[in-house]
Each structure stands twice: as C-alpha cells, then as structure tokens.
Scaffold this motif. Structure first.
Motif, short mmCIF file in Angstrom:
data_model
loop_
_atom_site.label_atom_id
_atom_site.label_comp_id
_atom_site.label_asym_id
_atom_site.label_seq_id
_atom_site.Cartn_x
_atom_site.Cartn_y
_atom_site.Cartn_z
N GLU A 108 0.86 -1.18 0.00
CA GLU A 108 0.00 0.00 0.00
C GLU A 108 0.90 1.23 0.00
N VAL A 109 0.68 2.12 -0.94
CA VAL A 109 1.49 3.32 -1.05
C VAL A 109 0.60 4.54 -0.81
N VAL A 110 0.95 5.31 0.20
CA VAL A 110 0.20 6.52 0.55
C VAL A 110 1.03 7.73 0.16
N VAL A 111 0.52 8.49 -0.80
CA VAL A 111 1.26 9.63 -1.34
C VAL A 111 0.52 10.92 -0.99
N THR A 112 1.24 11.90 -0.48
CA THR A 112 0.64 13.22 -0.22
C THR A 112 1.51 14.29 -0.87
N GLY A 113 0.93 15.47 -0.98
CA GLY A 113 1.63 16.57 -1.63
C GLY A 113 2.38 17.46 -0.66
N MET A 114 2.89 18.56 -1.19
CA MET A 114 3.61 19.55 -0.40
C MET A 114 2.71 20.11 0.69
N ARG A 115 3.28 20.33 1.87
CA ARG A 115 2.60 20.92 3.03
C ARG A 115 1.48 20.04 3.57
N GLN A 116 1.56 18.73 3.30
CA GLN A 116 0.58 17.80 3.86
C GLN A 116 1.26 16.81 4.79
N GLU A 117 2.30 17.30 5.48
CA GLU A 117 3.09 16.44 6.35
C GLU A 117 2.25 15.84 7.49
N LEU A 118 1.36 16.65 8.07
CA LEU A 118 0.55 16.15 9.18
C LEU A 118 -0.36 15.00 8.72
N ASP A 119 -0.97 15.16 7.55
CA ASP A 119 -1.82 14.10 7.01
C ASP A 119 -1.00 12.84 6.75
N ARG A 120 0.21 13.04 6.28
CA ARG A 120 1.09 11.91 5.96
C ARG A 120 1.38 11.11 7.23
N VAL A 121 1.73 11.80 8.29
CA VAL A 121 2.08 11.10 9.53
C VAL A 121 0.85 10.47 10.17
N ARG A 122 -0.28 11.16 10.13
CA ARG A 122 -1.51 10.57 10.68
C ARG A 122 -1.83 9.25 9.98
N ALA A 123 -1.70 9.23 8.65
CA ALA A 123 -1.97 8.01 7.89
C ALA A 123 -1.01 6.90 8.31
N ALA A 124 0.24 7.24 8.50
CA ALA A 124 1.24 6.24 8.89
C ALA A 124 0.94 5.69 10.28
N ILE A 125 0.57 6.57 11.20
CA ILE A 125 0.25 6.12 12.56
C ILE A 125 -0.98 5.21 12.55
N ASP A 126 -2.00 5.58 11.79
CA ASP A 126 -3.20 4.74 11.70
C ASP A 126 -2.86 3.35 11.18
N LEU A 127 -2.03 3.28 10.17
CA LEU A 127 -1.64 1.99 9.61
C LEU A 127 -0.84 1.17 10.62
N ALA A 128 0.06 1.84 11.34
CA ALA A 128 0.88 1.14 12.33
C ALA A 128 0.02 0.59 13.47
N ARG A 129 -1.00 1.34 13.87
CA ARG A 129 -1.88 0.88 14.95
C ARG A 129 -2.76 -0.28 14.52
N GLN A 130 -2.89 -0.46 13.21
CA GLN A 130 -3.62 -1.61 12.68
C GLN A 130 -2.74 -2.86 12.61
N GLY A 131 -1.50 -2.71 13.03
CA GLY A 131 -0.58 -3.84 13.01
C GLY A 131 0.22 -3.96 11.73
N ARG A 132 0.16 -2.93 10.88
CA ARG A 132 0.93 -2.96 9.63
C ARG A 132 2.35 -2.48 9.88
N GLU A 133 3.29 -3.02 9.15
CA GLU A 133 4.67 -2.52 9.17
C GLU A 133 4.73 -1.36 8.19
N VAL A 134 5.05 -0.17 8.68
CA VAL A 134 4.97 1.04 7.88
C VAL A 134 6.35 1.67 7.72
N ALA A 135 6.66 2.11 6.50
CA ALA A 135 7.88 2.88 6.25
C ALA A 135 7.48 4.28 5.81
N VAL A 136 7.92 5.26 6.55
CA VAL A 136 7.72 6.66 6.18
C VAL A 136 9.03 7.14 5.55
#
Length: 254
Positions: free
Chosen positions: A47-75
């Motif tokens: 699963e690849v989650v892509v965000t644009g410029m100045r969307q850093e907060l959204d990017r990290v929120r998505a990564a945290i949500d995936l990690a809390r689901q038990g997924r191994e996430v690379a930011v």
C-alpha cells in the motif's frame, strides 16, 4: 513504524538497512517526490500513501493509523530523515497522542543532502560548520537572519538548505549579504543542484560574484569560512593538519 532516510535519491546511496526496512514494509508513506525516488521493486505489492507539499501532518496521521492496525509502515524522507526530515514530526505526533509506548518507531539514517553536496564540491566541511534553512514557512525570517549573522561571525562554514524558490526569490541574496559582513569578497561559495542525482550540476564562485539566481529548491549552497580555498572547481576547508604537522608529516586522522 520506520522512518527511512533515502539519501540523495540514487539507489547506490540507499543503505542496506534502509533497503531492508522498505522490503519488509506492508505500507510506504511519503511525499510524491520522495516516493518517486524509491525503486519500483520496493513498492510492488504494498500500500502506497502519497501526499503533496505541506501535507506532512496528514502523511504522519496516515502512517500512525496503519501502524496501529498492526501494519509494518515505512515513512520515507529525502536525505536523512532527521535533518529537516520527517523523523521529528513522527515522534512529535506520537508523543502528542500518547502513543510512544504503543507504536514502536525507529529511524534509519540516510546520507544527508549536505554530505552529498560536500562530496561533489571536494572538502568544504572538513572543519566546523553550521546548517541553516532559508525557508521561513515554519521559522520567522528574523530568527533566520540572527542565526546567519551569528554563524558567520563565529567563522563557521555555512550550509544553506532551501535557498531559493519561485515564491522565495530574495532570501538567498539577503543571506549572502549578511554573511558578507564577516567574509572576504573572494570567499568561495559552492552550489550543487540535484546532488548525486541525474542532472547534477555544480559551480564554485567567489562570494562577491555568486549569482543567487542559480539556486533553487533542489540546491545546496555552501559558503566557506575564512580559511576555505577554491581550486579547480573544488572547495577545501583545512582542518589544520598541515599547520600542525607540516607537509612531510601530515597524515590521515579523524
């Protein structure tokens, strides 16, 4: 969750540890420019989650949500994730949410842009240096000016990140004017664009003749200290070995 520094962008500069982190990840999260630097084989089937410029907060929120689901996430982050990269925001947001104990997070270092640019220019960072971003998006310009003035007065080699963009077209010239208060006109200034990537270019010019218009957001600018020399398109900042030991006895050291 693993925050991965991709280095300059070429696969040959990606560390084995970073490659392994991306290989084992179930999901890869990042800014589009950096996702594009990841080898396609490392994204296949993930699963690849892509965000644009100045969307850093959204990017990290998505990564945290995936990690809390038990997924191994690379930011992923360009250069080193801890140098103007995503590592700080990941830990800040985990801390704010009270999740530092729940979500295991680690950082995989990468070659920072300043090291890539320095390698292209020769040896400009052999002695003490200061690194300053000219982006005033998150830091007031008055504070940036103060840091420039103090770093130059202390005779640090000065590395400038985010030197110039279409919107910020005057800050680099202003920064060089501030540094020039404490530097001789012939002080070498190096610019590297797309360091260690396809399309790499580099130039070295004296401070009095350096053209700020040559820089953009994929450039690193390095201003020498009072001892930095230029020769053959390269910059050399002596550490002091030759002064202490002399040419006949000078040797390698750390």
């Amino acid at each position: 969750m693993t925050v991965v520094g991709l280095g300059p962008g070429d696969d040959t500069h990606l560390s084995p540890r970073a490659w392994a982190a991306l290989t084992r990840a179930h999901a890869v999260v990042g800014y589009k420019t950096y996702i594009d630097l990841v080898h396609p084989a490392l994204l296949e089937g993930k699963e690849v989650v892509v965000t644009g410029m100045r969307q850093e907060l959204d990017r990290v929120r998505a990564a945290i949500d995936l990690a809390r689901q038990g997924r191994e996430v690379a930011v992923v982050s360009g250069g080193d994730a801890g140098v103007y990269g995503m590592a700080g925001l990941v830990f800040e947001m985990l801390e704010q949410a009270g999740l530092l104990d729940e979500v295991r997070a680690e950082v995989v270092p990468g070659i920072p842009a300043l090291a890539a640019a320095a390698a292209v220019l020769g040896a400009p960072l052999t002695h003490d240096f200061a690194v300053i971003s000219l982006s005033d998006l998150l830091t007031p310009w008055e504070r940036i000016e103060a840091r420039l003035d103090h770093a130059a007065a202390a005779d640090f080699v000065v590395v400038l990140y985010n030197p110039r963009s279409h919107r910020r077209d005057w800050q680099l010239a202003r920064a060089l004017d501030i540094i020039a208060r404490h530097r001789a006109p012939q002080t070498p200034v190096g610019l590297v664009r797309q360091a260690c990537r396809p399309g790499q270019t580099a130039l070295v010019a004296p401070l009095c003749a350096f053209d700020p218009g040559a820089a953009d957001m994929v450039s690193i600018v390095i201003v020498g200290n009072s001892c930095t020399r230029a020769h053959g398109g390269r910059m050399i900042t002596p550490r002091g070995y030759m002064d202490k030991y002399g040419p006949a006895e000078g040797g390698a050291g750390g």
